[in-house]
Design an enzyme around this catalytic site. Sequence first.
Site, PDB file in Angstrom:
ATOM      1  CG  ASP A  20     -13.734   6.053  -1.134  1.00 27.22           C
ATOM      2  OD1 ASP A  20     -13.722   5.952   0.112  1.00 27.22           O
ATOM      3  OD2 ASP A  20     -12.678   6.065  -1.817  1.00 27.22           O
ATOM      4  CG  HIS A  22      -8.318   0.006  -3.038  1.00 24.64           C
ATOM      5  ND1 HIS A  22      -7.546  -1.100  -2.724  1.00 24.64           N
ATOM      6  CD2 HIS A  22      -8.963   0.348  -1.880  1.00 24.64           C
ATOM      7  CE1 HIS A  22      -7.705  -1.392  -1.443  1.00 24.64           C
ATOM      8  NE2 HIS A  22      -8.553  -0.539  -0.911  1.00 24.64           N
ATOM      9  CD  GLN A  74     -13.071  -2.126  -1.239  1.00 24.56           C
ATOM     10  OE1 GLN A  74     -12.321  -2.175  -0.281  1.00 24.56           O
ATOM     11  NE2 GLN A  74     -14.297  -2.629  -1.196  1.00 24.56           N
ATOM     12  NE  ARG A 106      -3.817   0.576   1.895  1.00 24.82           N
ATOM     13  CZ  ARG A 106      -5.049   0.572   2.437  1.00 24.82           C
ATOM     14  NH1 ARG A 106      -5.285   1.212   3.551  1.00 24.82           N
ATOM     15  NH2 ARG A 106      -6.036  -0.065   1.850  1.00 24.82           N
ATOM     16  NE  ARG A 114      -9.975  -5.360  -0.007  1.00 23.28           N
ATOM     17  CZ  ARG A 114      -9.225  -4.410   0.560  1.00 23.28           C
ATOM     18  NH1 ARG A 114      -9.793  -3.386   1.127  1.00 23.28           N
ATOM     19  NH2 ARG A 114      -7.900  -4.463   0.516  1.00 23.28           N
ATOM     20  CB  CYS A 156     -14.038   0.973  -0.276  1.00 24.40           C
ATOM     21  SG  CYS A 156     -13.711   2.737  -0.133  1.00 24.40           S
TER      22      CYS A 156
END
Length: 313
Positions: free
Chosen positions: A225, A131, A134, A104, A295, A266
């Site tokens: 988000d 991402h 996700q 990340r 996930r 998310c």
Amino acid sequence: MSKMLNNFLADDQLSKAQIQQLIELAIKIKNNPADYSQTLAGKSVAMIFEKPSLRTHVSFDMGIAKLGGHSLYLGQQNGKLGERERVSDYAKNLSCYADAIVARVFENSAIEGLAEHASVPVVNALCDLYHPCQALADFITLTEKFSDLSKVKLAYVGDGNNVSNSLMLMAATLGVDFTLVCPQGYGPSEEMINKTQTLASESGATFTFTSNIDAIGSQDAIYTDTWVSMGDEDASKKVTILEVFTPYQVNHELMAKAGASVVMHCQPAHLEEEITTALFDDENYSVVFQEAENRMWGQAAVLVSLLNPALAT
Ligand code: NVA
């Protein structure tokens, strides 16, 4: 069978067949985890986190344990990638010990640098542009909800960011009709829009981009988000952000207007900003914890495909 996966870096690097295979495998692992409990036996995964994380950290760590593997968390104590030592050296050193690298990072260039120089597979666990873990979990969730993804209409409302980029690219690849609604000036880059349009025309899906929230149309699922992503926080802009984004809040009224039955996020959510608490908590609509759980199964499918491809079909 689809082409073998070498890394998991960005959604537009995955074919429709590869994504479909990952979704199927994730659901198989979820239904029968015991059958996969030794698929990563003897394998170690190094996990680099330049930014905070709850779901990504825990779902990778526990998912890897469920597959019989071992994970090592490398937090921010080593500072930003590329500062204490070059990204290439980081990649080469970790490749001496680890069978895969999960990262990340702030900048996509760090993910690309790791993938270029590591001799083991690299998984993007969020960067400024994408991402993909996700988005994979989200399409697993939509498959569970609707079975036939080709009939699903998905809208994302809010800030054009890493999460919306991954979603729209994966939707376009899979043939899912996608509507992106962002306030003017907060949409994705031209490049991202062009990539999505190309993929959508190949798959036959529609891709609509608008800043007019009244043009959301009829949708099955609405996704949102946070209005400000990690690393972009700037207290001096908070008032402007709230002013610009408030008409784009996802709430019961918007769900009714679009006729949508599913709301997605998310997380972490900034309740009463991009989504109301009432909608986030409304189990008639909200699948946020199903997404969170998926996930783990999605990432399990990615790791099995990368490290034990014979068991990935
Ligand atoms: N767009 C958000 C996603 C967090 C999972 C961020 O980058 O902070």
